[in-house]
Design a protein around this motif. Structure first.
Motif, short mmCIF file in Angstrom:
data_model
loop_
_atom_site.label_atom_id
_atom_site.label_comp_id
_atom_site.label_asym_id
_atom_site.label_seq_id
_atom_site.Cartn_x
_atom_site.Cartn_y
_atom_site.Cartn_z
N ALA A 110 -15.68 -2.45 3.10
CA ALA A 110 -15.83 -1.01 3.21
C ALA A 110 -15.43 -0.34 1.91
N GLY A 111 -16.04 0.81 1.65
CA GLY A 111 -15.73 1.55 0.45
C GLY A 111 -14.46 2.37 0.56
N THR A 112 -14.10 2.73 1.79
CA THR A 112 -12.90 3.53 2.03
C THR A 112 -12.19 2.99 3.27
N PRO A 113 -10.89 3.29 3.44
CA PRO A 113 -10.20 2.86 4.66
C PRO A 113 -10.86 3.42 5.92
N GLY A 114 -11.30 4.67 5.86
CA GLY A 114 -11.97 5.25 7.02
C GLY A 114 -13.24 4.50 7.39
N GLU A 115 -13.99 4.08 6.39
CA GLU A 115 -15.20 3.30 6.66
C GLU A 115 -14.84 1.95 7.27
N ALA A 116 -13.73 1.35 6.83
CA ALA A 116 -13.29 0.08 7.41
C ALA A 116 -13.00 0.24 8.90
N VAL A 117 -12.38 1.34 9.28
CA VAL A 117 -12.10 1.60 10.70
C VAL A 117 -13.39 1.77 11.48
N ARG A 118 -14.33 2.51 10.93
CA ARG A 118 -15.60 2.72 11.62
C ARG A 118 -16.38 1.42 11.79
N LEU A 119 -16.37 0.58 10.77
CA LEU A 119 -17.07 -0.71 10.86
C LEU A 119 -16.44 -1.59 11.95
N ALA A 160 -4.18 -5.27 4.17
CA ALA A 160 -4.13 -4.53 2.90
C ALA A 160 -5.40 -4.74 2.09
N ALA A 161 -5.90 -5.97 2.08
CA ALA A 161 -7.13 -6.27 1.35
C ALA A 161 -8.34 -5.57 1.97
N ILE A 162 -8.31 -5.36 3.28
CA ILE A 162 -9.41 -4.66 3.95
C ILE A 162 -9.38 -3.17 3.63
N LEU A 163 -8.19 -2.57 3.68
CA LEU A 163 -8.06 -1.14 3.47
C LEU A 163 -8.16 -0.74 2.00
N ASP A 164 -7.79 -1.65 1.11
CA ASP A 164 -7.80 -1.34 -0.32
C ASP A 164 -8.31 -2.55 -1.09
N PRO A 165 -9.59 -2.88 -0.96
CA PRO A 165 -10.12 -4.13 -1.52
C PRO A 165 -10.13 -4.19 -3.04
N ALA A 166 -10.01 -3.04 -3.70
CA ALA A 166 -10.08 -3.04 -5.16
C ALA A 166 -8.77 -3.48 -5.79
N ALA A 167 -7.68 -3.49 -5.02
CA ALA A 167 -6.37 -3.82 -5.58
C ALA A 167 -5.98 -5.25 -5.25
N LEU A 218 0.86 -1.19 0.00
CA LEU A 218 0.00 0.00 0.00
C LEU A 218 0.90 1.24 0.00
N PRO A 219 1.51 1.55 -1.11
CA PRO A 219 2.50 2.63 -1.14
C PRO A 219 1.87 4.02 -1.09
N GLU A 220 2.70 5.00 -0.77
CA GLU A 220 2.29 6.39 -0.90
C GLU A 220 2.04 6.69 -2.38
N PRO A 221 1.20 7.68 -2.73
CA PRO A 221 0.67 8.72 -1.85
C PRO A 221 -0.64 8.37 -1.16
N GLY A 222 -1.28 7.27 -1.52
CA GLY A 222 -2.57 6.96 -0.92
C GLY A 222 -2.49 6.57 0.54
N PHE A 223 -1.38 5.95 0.92
CA PHE A 223 -1.21 5.47 2.29
C PHE A 223 0.14 5.92 2.82
N ARG A 224 0.16 6.16 4.10
CA ARG A 224 1.40 6.50 4.82
C ARG A 224 1.49 5.53 5.99
#
Length: 206
Positions: free
Chosen positions: A118-127, A171-178, A28-34
């Motif tokens: 989840a649709g976004t990493p933030g949504e994954a955290v909330r769920l 990684a699959a949870i935070l970025d399921p499309a990749a 999960l490289p930058e710039p999308g993730f740090r």
């Protein structure tokens, strides 16, 4: 685009959390993730040879790493805080109580996220935070990955593979499309590593 920041925490920031940091950064490289890491009892120090070698063979970048002590600012800035054991999660919450719903252990977050999408990493955290009060509790050791400090190389290898498996699921949870793959250690066989020496016992615990 603002990067989604993940913070891994262990004790010495020498073994488990650096492995998690660098392996997740590889998929999960930058710039999308740090991705960063810290230790509740860390002092500035480079990775030891055992951890560095295993990390490289698993597909992570072991270069230019220095252990750092956990500070409140690290927790405040992170969008997701993942301890390698429950004591690390609790240490983060003590430093920043408002971050409670963003703090988990690595395995706890993976467990709570099972079956969700989840649709976004933030949504994954909330769920995951919502499910924490809905699913049955598990023993503390089930949500943690044990410290390999001072252990023989085969123990380091086994713990590293546990970290790697959890990180790939994360990684699959935070970025399921990749599709997430690490270039090294694909067979998952601890005997595939070449490390042959024992970790020096004088180093601070991880």
């Amino acid at each position: 685009m603002t990067a989604f920041e993940v913070l891994f925490i262990c004790t010495g920031n020498l073994h488990r959390s650096p492995l998690a940091e660098r392996l997740l950064a590889a998929v999960l490289p930058e710039p999308g993730f740090r991705v960063r890491s810290a230790g509740t009892g860390a002092r500035p120090a480079p990775l030891d040879h055992v951890t560095s070698t295993i990390l490289t063979e698993l597909g992570g970048d072991a270069r230019d790493f220095t252990a750092r002590p956990l500070a409140a600012g690290h927790v405040e800035r992170a969008d997701l805080v993942l301890g390698l054991e429950r004591c690390h999660r609790e240490a983060a919450v003590r430093l920043c109580p408002l971050a409670l719903r963003r703090c988990f252990t690595l395995r706890e977050f993976v467990r709570l996220s099972a079956g969700t999408r989840a649709g976004t990493p933030g949504e994954a955290v909330r769920l995951a935070a919502t499910r924490r009060g809905e699913v049955p509790p598990v023993p503390g050791e089930s949500d943690g990955i044990a410290d390999p400090h001072g252990a023989l190389p085969h123990v380091h290898r086994a713990r590293a593979l546990e970290v790697r498996a959890a990180v790939l699921t994360l990684a699959a949870i935070l970025d399921p499309a990749a599709s997430h793959h690490l270039p090294g250690g694909d067979d998952g066989n601890p005997d595939a590593f070449s490390v042959a020496e024992r970790v020096p016992s004088g180093r601070a615990a991880d």
